[in-house]
Design a protein around this motif. Structure first.
Motif, PDB file in Angstrom:
ATOM      1  N   THR A   1     123.783  21.933  83.236  1.00  0.00           N
ATOM      2  CA  THR A   1     123.445  21.872  82.071  1.00  0.00           C
ATOM      3  C   THR A   1     121.459  21.966  81.436  1.00  0.00           C
ATOM      4  O   THR A   1     121.098  21.707  81.978  1.00  0.00           O
ATOM      5  CB  THR A   1     124.006  20.957  81.018  1.00  0.00           C
ATOM      6  OG1 THR A   1     123.322  19.465  80.785  1.00  0.00           O
ATOM      7  CG2 THR A   1     125.660  21.047  81.281  1.00  0.00           C
ATOM      8  N   TRP A   2     122.091  23.046  80.669  1.00  0.00           N
ATOM      9  CA  TRP A   2     120.234  23.181  80.218  1.00  0.00           C
ATOM     10  C   TRP A   2     120.123  23.456  78.775  1.00  0.00           C
ATOM     11  O   TRP A   2     121.741  23.112  77.353  1.00  0.00           O
ATOM     12  CB  TRP A   2     120.277  25.057  79.703  1.00  0.00           C
ATOM     13  CG  TRP A   2     118.706  25.241  80.056  1.00  0.00           C
ATOM     14  CD1 TRP A   2     118.443  25.736  78.624  1.00  0.00           C
ATOM     15  CD2 TRP A   2     117.973  24.944  80.573  1.00  0.00           C
ATOM     16  NE1 TRP A   2     117.528  26.547  78.874  1.00  0.00           N
ATOM     17  CE2 TRP A   2     116.605  25.621  80.288  1.00  0.00           C
ATOM     18  CE3 TRP A   2     117.514  24.684  81.320  1.00  0.00           C
ATOM     19  CZ2 TRP A   2     115.474  25.325  80.034  1.00  0.00           C
ATOM     20  CZ3 TRP A   2     115.698  24.323  82.366  1.00  0.00           C
ATOM     21  CH2 TRP A   2     114.718  24.374  81.028  1.00  0.00           C
ATOM     22  N   ASP A   3     119.625  22.514  78.086  1.00  0.00           N
ATOM     23  CA  ASP A   3     119.204  22.106  76.992  1.00  0.00           C
ATOM     24  C   ASP A   3     117.947  22.194  76.030  1.00  0.00           C
ATOM     25  O   ASP A   3     117.090  23.076  76.382  1.00  0.00           O
ATOM     26  CB  ASP A   3     118.677  20.588  76.562  1.00  0.00           C
ATOM     27  CG  ASP A   3     117.213  20.054  77.530  1.00  0.00           C
ATOM     28  OD1 ASP A   3     117.076  20.824  78.406  1.00  0.00           O
ATOM     29  OD2 ASP A   3     116.772  19.066  77.060  1.00  0.00           O
TER      30      ASP A   3
ATOM     31  N   ILE B   1     122.373  31.875  82.644  1.00  0.00           N
ATOM     32  CA  ILE B   1     122.108  32.261  83.623  1.00  0.00           C
ATOM     33  C   ILE B   1     121.684  31.330  84.789  1.00  0.00           C
ATOM     34  O   ILE B   1     122.159  31.038  85.280  1.00  0.00           O
ATOM     35  CB  ILE B   1     120.968  34.181  83.949  1.00  0.00           C
ATOM     36  CG1 ILE B   1     121.874  34.610  83.151  1.00  0.00           C
ATOM     37  CG2 ILE B   1     120.841  33.322  85.078  1.00  0.00           C
ATOM     38  CD1 ILE B   1     120.899  35.776  83.417  1.00  0.00           C
ATOM     39  N   TYR B   2     120.746  30.469  83.536  1.00  0.00           N
ATOM     40  CA  TYR B   2     120.482  29.532  84.373  1.00  0.00           C
ATOM     41  C   TYR B   2     121.521  28.771  84.805  1.00  0.00           C
ATOM     42  O   TYR B   2     121.719  27.716  86.112  1.00  0.00           O
ATOM     43  CB  TYR B   2     119.822  28.301  83.604  1.00  0.00           C
ATOM     44  CG  TYR B   2     119.020  26.722  83.608  1.00  0.00           C
ATOM     45  CD1 TYR B   2     117.701  27.269  85.310  1.00  0.00           C
ATOM     46  CD2 TYR B   2     119.824  26.088  83.617  1.00  0.00           C
ATOM     47  CE1 TYR B   2     117.156  26.242  85.532  1.00  0.00           C
ATOM     48  CE2 TYR B   2     119.085  24.930  84.445  1.00  0.00           C
ATOM     49  CZ  TYR B   2     118.032  24.698  85.556  1.00  0.00           C
ATOM     50  OH  TYR B   2     117.859  24.103  85.515  1.00  0.00           O
ATOM     51  N   GLN B   3     122.070  27.497  83.373  1.00  0.00           N
ATOM     52  CA  GLN B   3     123.991  27.187  83.825  1.00  0.00           C
ATOM     53  C   GLN B   3     124.377  28.180  85.091  1.00  0.00           C
ATOM     54  O   GLN B   3     125.269  26.405  86.147  1.00  0.00           O
ATOM     55  CB  GLN B   3     123.813  26.568  82.661  1.00  0.00           C
ATOM     56  CG  GLN B   3     124.900  26.069  82.369  1.00  0.00           C
ATOM     57  CD  GLN B   3     126.111  25.908  81.376  1.00  0.00           C
ATOM     58  OE1 GLN B   3     125.645  26.105  80.289  1.00  0.00           O
ATOM     59  NE2 GLN B   3     127.124  24.616  81.451  1.00  0.00           N
ATOM     60  N   PHE B   4     124.700  28.684  85.097  1.00  0.00           N
ATOM     61  CA  PHE B   4     125.724  29.413  86.297  1.00  0.00           C
ATOM     62  C   PHE B   4     125.139  29.548  87.240  1.00  0.00           C
ATOM     63  O   PHE B   4     125.671  28.826  88.637  1.00  0.00           O
ATOM     64  CB  PHE B   4     126.053  30.918  85.657  1.00  0.00           C
ATOM     65  CG  PHE B   4     126.500  31.447  86.579  1.00  0.00           C
ATOM     66  CD1 PHE B   4     128.268  30.700  86.899  1.00  0.00           C
ATOM     67  CD2 PHE B   4     126.040  32.772  87.455  1.00  0.00           C
ATOM     68  CE1 PHE B   4     129.665  31.738  87.627  1.00  0.00           C
ATOM     69  CE2 PHE B   4     127.109  33.207  88.413  1.00  0.00           C
ATOM     70  CZ  PHE B   4     128.639  32.994  88.408  1.00  0.00           C
ATOM     71  N   ALA B   5     123.540  29.789  87.279  1.00  0.00           N
ATOM     72  CA  ALA B   5     122.663  29.984  89.128  1.00  0.00           C
ATOM     73  C   ALA B   5     122.767  28.407  89.288  1.00  0.00           C
ATOM     74  O   ALA B   5     123.452  27.908  91.348  1.00  0.00           O
ATOM     75  CB  ALA B   5     121.746  30.368  88.755  1.00  0.00           C
TER      76      ALA B   5
END
Length: 84
Positions: A54-56, A46-50
């Motif tokens: 990229t999220w590590d 969700i974070y990456q889409f919003a």
């Protein structure tokens, strides 16, 4: 993060999410781990889409917050699906 780290991270995130969401029944430790691990992955997506970034998945305060938010979303969906 190692497998043990994922389990501890997931247990903490799932436990906190279950406290925030509440509910009619108490969830066990194993379900908290599963909800926390799946919720952290869901929160990362969700974070990456919003944001488009990229999220590590490292153990930081920000990633813990994203994991708890993802677990809250997952628990809300589960509660809506299992409501009688």
């Amino acid at each position: 993060m190692s497998l043990i780290g994922w389990i501890i991270f997931g247990a903490l995130a799932g436990w906190l999410a279950s406290i925030i969401i509440g509910g009619q029944e108490r969830r066990g430790c194993l379900l908290n781990i599963v909800v926390g691990v799946i919720g952290s992955a869901l929160g990362g997506f969700i974070y990456q889409f919003a944001t488009g970034r990229t999220w590590d998945f490292t153990f930081t305060l920000a990633s813990f917050g994203v994991a708890v938010l993802g677990a809250i979303v997952l628990l809300a969906i589960v509660n809506l699906a299992t409501r009688r």
